[in-house]
Design a protein around this motif. Structure first.
Motif, PDB file in Angstrom:
ATOM      1  N   UNK B 106      11.576 -84.560  28.219  1.00 50.46           N
ATOM      2  CA  UNK B 106      10.428 -85.058  28.978  1.00 50.46           C
ATOM      3  C   UNK B 106       9.234 -85.176  28.039  1.00 50.46           C
ATOM      4  N   UNK B 107       8.320 -86.061  28.381  1.00 49.62           N
ATOM      5  CA  UNK B 107       7.118 -86.141  27.553  1.00 49.62           C
ATOM      6  C   UNK B 107       5.896 -85.615  28.291  1.00 49.62           C
ATOM      7  N   UNK B 108       6.140 -84.887  29.395  1.00 41.90           N
ATOM      8  CA  UNK B 108       5.015 -84.245  30.085  1.00 41.90           C
ATOM      9  C   UNK B 108       5.214 -82.730  30.082  1.00 41.90           C
ATOM     10  N   UNK B 109       4.086 -82.029  30.074  1.00 41.46           N
ATOM     11  CA  UNK B 109       4.128 -80.563  30.046  1.00 41.46           C
ATOM     12  C   UNK B 109       4.515 -80.020  31.429  1.00 41.46           C
ATOM     13  N   UNK B 110       4.803 -78.733  31.508  1.00 41.96           N
ATOM     14  CA  UNK B 110       5.139 -78.119  32.800  1.00 41.96           C
ATOM     15  C   UNK B 110       3.912 -78.225  33.719  1.00 41.96           C
ATOM     16  N   UNK B 111       4.133 -78.714  34.919  1.00 36.11           N
ATOM     17  CA  UNK B 111       3.025 -78.903  35.853  1.00 36.11           C
ATOM     18  C   UNK B 111       3.220 -78.036  37.098  1.00 36.11           C
ATOM     19  N   UNK B 112       2.110 -77.582  37.727  1.00 40.19           N
ATOM     20  CA  UNK B 112       2.253 -76.802  38.959  1.00 40.19           C
ATOM     21  C   UNK B 112       3.101 -77.559  39.983  1.00 40.19           C
ATOM     22  N   UNK B 113       4.037 -76.848  40.584  1.00 45.75           N
ATOM     23  CA  UNK B 113       4.896 -77.461  41.603  1.00 45.75           C
ATOM     24  C   UNK B 113       6.211 -77.969  41.037  1.00 45.75           C
ATOM     25  N   UNK B 114       6.295 -78.048  39.708  1.00 46.57           N
ATOM     26  CA  UNK B 114       7.525 -78.555  39.090  1.00 46.57           C
ATOM     27  C   UNK B 114       8.653 -77.516  39.251  1.00 46.57           C
ATOM     28  N   UNK B 115       9.836 -78.018  39.533  1.00 45.99           N
ATOM     29  CA  UNK B 115      10.986 -77.110  39.686  1.00 45.99           C
ATOM     30  C   UNK B 115      11.732 -77.044  38.352  1.00 45.99           C
ATOM     31  N   UNK B 116      11.921 -75.840  37.859  1.00 49.37           N
ATOM     32  CA  UNK B 116      12.630 -75.655  36.591  1.00 49.37           C
ATOM     33  C   UNK B 116      13.916 -74.885  36.884  1.00 49.37           C
ATOM     34  N   UNK B 117      15.024 -75.469  36.484  1.00 48.19           N
ATOM     35  CA  UNK B 117      16.319 -74.822  36.749  1.00 48.19           C
ATOM     36  C   UNK B 117      16.821 -74.161  35.468  1.00 48.19           C
ATOM     37  N   UNK B 118      17.093 -72.885  35.589  1.00 54.32           N
ATOM     38  CA  UNK B 118      17.522 -72.118  34.423  1.00 54.32           C
ATOM     39  C   UNK B 118      18.827 -72.684  33.864  1.00 54.32           C
ATOM     40  N   UNK B 119      19.746 -73.056  34.771  1.00 54.35           N
ATOM     41  CA  UNK B 119      21.043 -73.585  34.353  1.00 54.35           C
ATOM     42  C   UNK B 119      20.918 -74.867  33.564  1.00 54.35           C
ATOM     43  N   UNK B 120      20.008 -75.717  34.003  1.00 51.91           N
ATOM     44  CA  UNK B 120      19.797 -77.010  33.336  1.00 51.91           C
ATOM     45  C   UNK B 120      19.291 -76.788  31.909  1.00 51.91           C
ATOM     46  N   UNK B 121      18.357 -75.832  31.793  1.00 46.00           N
ATOM     47  CA  UNK B 121      17.809 -75.524  30.469  1.00 46.00           C
ATOM     48  C   UNK B 121      18.888 -74.920  29.570  1.00 46.00           C
ATOM     49  N   UNK B 122      19.666 -74.012  30.168  1.00 46.36           N
ATOM     50  CA  UNK B 122      20.713 -73.328  29.406  1.00 46.36           C
ATOM     51  C   UNK B 122      21.709 -74.342  28.836  1.00 46.36           C
ATOM     52  N   UNK B 148      17.844 -59.193  23.005  1.00 49.05           N
ATOM     53  CA  UNK B 148      19.053 -59.951  23.371  1.00 49.05           C
ATOM     54  C   UNK B 148      19.318 -61.035  22.335  1.00 49.05           C
ATOM     55  N   UNK B 149      20.593 -61.272  22.118  1.00 44.72           N
ATOM     56  CA  UNK B 149      20.949 -62.291  21.117  1.00 44.72           C
ATOM     57  C   UNK B 149      21.603 -63.519  21.755  1.00 44.72           C
ATOM     58  N   UNK B 150      22.149 -63.348  22.974  1.00 48.35           N
ATOM     59  CA  UNK B 150      22.780 -64.483  23.657  1.00 48.35           C
ATOM     60  C   UNK B 150      21.704 -65.386  24.258  1.00 48.35           C
ATOM     61  N   UNK B 155      17.089 -66.455  27.659  1.00 45.36           N
ATOM     62  CA  UNK B 155      16.472 -67.332  28.653  1.00 45.36           C
ATOM     63  C   UNK B 155      16.090 -66.542  29.911  1.00 45.36           C
ATOM     64  N   UNK B 156      17.000 -65.676  30.350  1.00 43.81           N
ATOM     65  CA  UNK B 156      16.711 -64.856  31.537  1.00 43.81           C
ATOM     66  C   UNK B 156      15.491 -63.990  31.309  1.00 43.81           C
TER      67      UNK B 156
END
Lengths: 413, 214
Positions: B106-122, B148-150, B155-156
């Motif tokens: 993405x070319x936009x920064x994290x914005x209020x209200x944005x949904x971030x999925x841990x799985x997607x990032x992982x 942690x090394x994993x 991420x968690x």
């Protein structure tokens, strides 16, 4: 074949080949699948000019832009299309046909008259439809936040493009001489319906909707610029950390006027586990609270001294012979005093709750506790020195000046 | 005074005095309440009596309390400590924002209200060595420090810290989906202040200003 038959046949061709058309429209960027089993279908579509062979797409047949526009309209597409509304030319045509219609009418050429009126009507309706469609198209793009584009720069370009298009349409609408349209319709009922009512109404609606669209686009652009600025700032500041490891900005809290941004409050209260529990501490250093504190202190002295002047007449009391009467202690007071004796003689601590078993039957625990405190407080100093009281409990969680006692323990000093 | 009024006022005051931030995603009812001028003034007056005042971010997405003055050395020390904490955590936070942007392309920064999925990032980080290195760098010290090394554990750990600091709230219906809060808006305001006052934009900003002048 009549025009009607040709039209019906053309529509049937479209219906018959709906699958291949929608396949090209939705998934193949308008290019038809020219595999051998589709040869006849493509021939039909080309014959009716619904498709054309395009050198640019490697000789593959593609859907005609009119068919795509028709589908865009039908499925309310948010795809961007070039505007085909040319208001200036459309108005020139309308004015031309109006003049021809009026001339034919004045010369009593009925056939020409009807024909020109039909031309006027068709052109007016076409312009009305084009303006309405253009406005709807722009709003669909706005509502869909410019479709599936996720790239900020593309969104900004699309926004600018839409803004430019709206500006051009509004400028063109401003050039329409509404007074001239009213004059045309002044003496003719048919023209009045088209030129004095329908077209001005659509122009007015279109102008309002497009003005609203500009307002919305400006807001969106402001937001997009802000997002772009954020991304730019993140990159610049991170770059600063890379180039200059250990970079620390000035300590802005050293300034006389500290920016409000950096004056965030320190949590009031104490940490209990993961939570901060608030306490009722007052900020005694705060000058703004001075009037409140003053009022409180004044309030403490506010109770007026009792009025010494007795308005009632003294009652004459006869001084007869008086005998000394010894008041006997009741069982309740005796039980309280026994607790003190036991504490002193055995030198042990006794809690009010434990000592309650001494109380006469039917006594109240609270009353028992208060009686013990009263007995302690009413002792002469030399007697009271022999005892002390311990309160078991905890401070109030919020109003820390308060202590909630669960029990009172009488202890020998 | 109705119970609901009392409850919401209590909630807001407790949250603000605890140094919390109120936004649509941390406490929707309180946020809606503060959007009304009269109620906002009430809260501000209550805070004023405690030498504090109500602030809101420029985009009006979040409310928080600040001291109304620096009247004692103790208070200045408090403010200094908070400032140090903010500045020290700025770099890891910005690195995290950059990591999320790169991972999700993405070319936009994290914005209020944005949904971030841990799985997607992982999924994105696990397959890209550069992103793994970036995450390792973020969690090697500072606010996101972990042994942690994993990738998954790292991420968690970052997500937990962001939730603890009120930058994210966990979505109730999903185990690993989080909503960004209005605290990001506050962070970007701090960033903008530093960026402007430390003149980190340099030539670009100068050009931008010249363009605006023209």
């Amino acid at each position: 074949m009549s025009t009607r038959d040709a039209g019906v046949k053309a529509l049937k061709i479209l219906g018959r080949h709906a699958e291949i058309i929608m396949d090209a429209y939705e998934r193949r960027g308008g290019v038809l699948d020219d595999s051998p089993e589709n040869t006849n279908k493509i021939d039909d579509l080309v014959k009716y000019r619904f498709a054309t062979f395009d050198d640019e797409s490697g000789g593959s047949p593609r859907l005609d832009s009119q068919v795509k526009s028709l589908l865009d309209q039908a499925v309310k597409s948010t795809k961007l299309r070039m505007s085909d509304v040319n208001i200036g030319e459309a108005m020139n045509d309308i004015v031309l046909y109006v003049r021809e219609y009026k001339r034919a009418k004045s010369e009593d050429r009925a056939a020409d008259c009807n024909s020109r009126l039909a031309d006027v009507e068709e052109n007016v309706l076409k312009l009305c439809d084009n303006l309405t469609r253009e406005s709807e198209n722009i709003w669909r793009q706005i509502d869909s936040d410019f479709g599936t584009s996720t790239i900020l720069r593309t969104k900004m370009e699309l926004n600018r493009n839409a803004m430019g298009k709206i500006t051009r349409i509004l400028e063109a609408l401003d050039l329409i001489d509404i007074d001239q349209l009213y004059n045309f319709g002044h003496t003719d009922t048919h023209l009045r319906r088209l030129l004095s009512v329908r077209l001005p109404r659509v122009i007015n609606t279109c102008r309002t909707e497009l003005s609203d669209a500009i307002h919305r686009l400006n807001k969106m652009m402001f937001q997009l610029n802000k997002l772009a600025k954020h991304a730019n700032m993140v990159n610049s500041v991170l770059n600063q950390y890379e180039v200059n490891p250990g970079f620390k900005p000035e300590d802005y809290t050293d300034r006389t006027e500290v920016p409000a941004l950096f004056m965030c409050v320190k949590p009031i209260g104490k940490q209990v586990g993961k939570q901060v529990v608030l306490t009722g501490l007052v900020d005694v250093d705060s000058s703004t609270l001075e009037p409140v504190f003053s009022e409180l202190i004044e309030g403490l002295r506010k109770e007026l001294p009792p009025n010494e002047k007795q308005l009632a007449q003294p009652v004459p009391v006869a001084e007869g012979e008086q005998t000394l009467q010894v008041l006997e202690q009741g069982p309740f007071k005796r039980a309280i005093r026994d607790m003190f004796y036991e504490c002193l003689s055995e030198g042990k601590e006794i809690s009010v709750i434990d000592g309650f078993k001494r109380a006469p039957e039917g006594s109240d625990l609270h009353l028992w506790a208060y009686a013990l405190l009263a007995e302690f407080n009413s002792m002469r100093d030399e007697e009271r020195e022999l005892f002390s009281l311990k309160y078991e409990g905890k401070p109030h969680e919020v109003f820390t000046g308060n202590f909630i006692a669960k029990d009172v323990v009488l202890c020998p000093s | 005074m109705s119970n609901s009024y009392e409850n919401i006022t209590t909630q807001i005051m407790e949250s603000l005095l605890s140094g919390g931030i109120i936004c649509e995603y941390t406490n929707e009812a309180a946020y809606e309440y503060l959007k009304k001028d009269t109620y906002r003034d009430d809260i501000d007056q209550l805070l004023n009596r405690m030498s504090r005042k109500l602030m809101r971010t420029a985009d009006q997405s979040a409310y928080y309390a600040v001291y109304s003055s620096v009247s004692s050395p103790e208070r200045r020390q408090d403010i200094k400590a908070q400032f140090r904490e903010t500045i020290n955590s700025l770099e890891p936070f910005l690195r995290w924002v950059k990591l999320v942007m790169s991972s999700l392309q993405k070319d936009v920064t994290i914005q209020p209200g944005e949904v971030i999925r841990q799985g997607e990032l992982l999924s994105a980080i696990e397959v890209t060595e550069a992103l793994k290195e970036d995450l390792a760098k973020i969690t090697a010290g500072g606010v996101f420090d972990t042994r942690k090394t994993e990738v998954k554990d790292q991420l968690s750990s970052v997500f937990n810290e962001l939730v603890k600091r009120e930058y994210l709230v966990k979505q109730s219906n999903s185990g690993t989906a989080y909503t960004a809060t209005g605290k990001w808006a506050y962070l970007y305001e701090v960033l903008e202040f530093i960026y402007t006052h430390e003149n980190l934009g340099g030539e670009d900003d100068l050009e931008e200003q010249q363009e605006l002048a023209l």
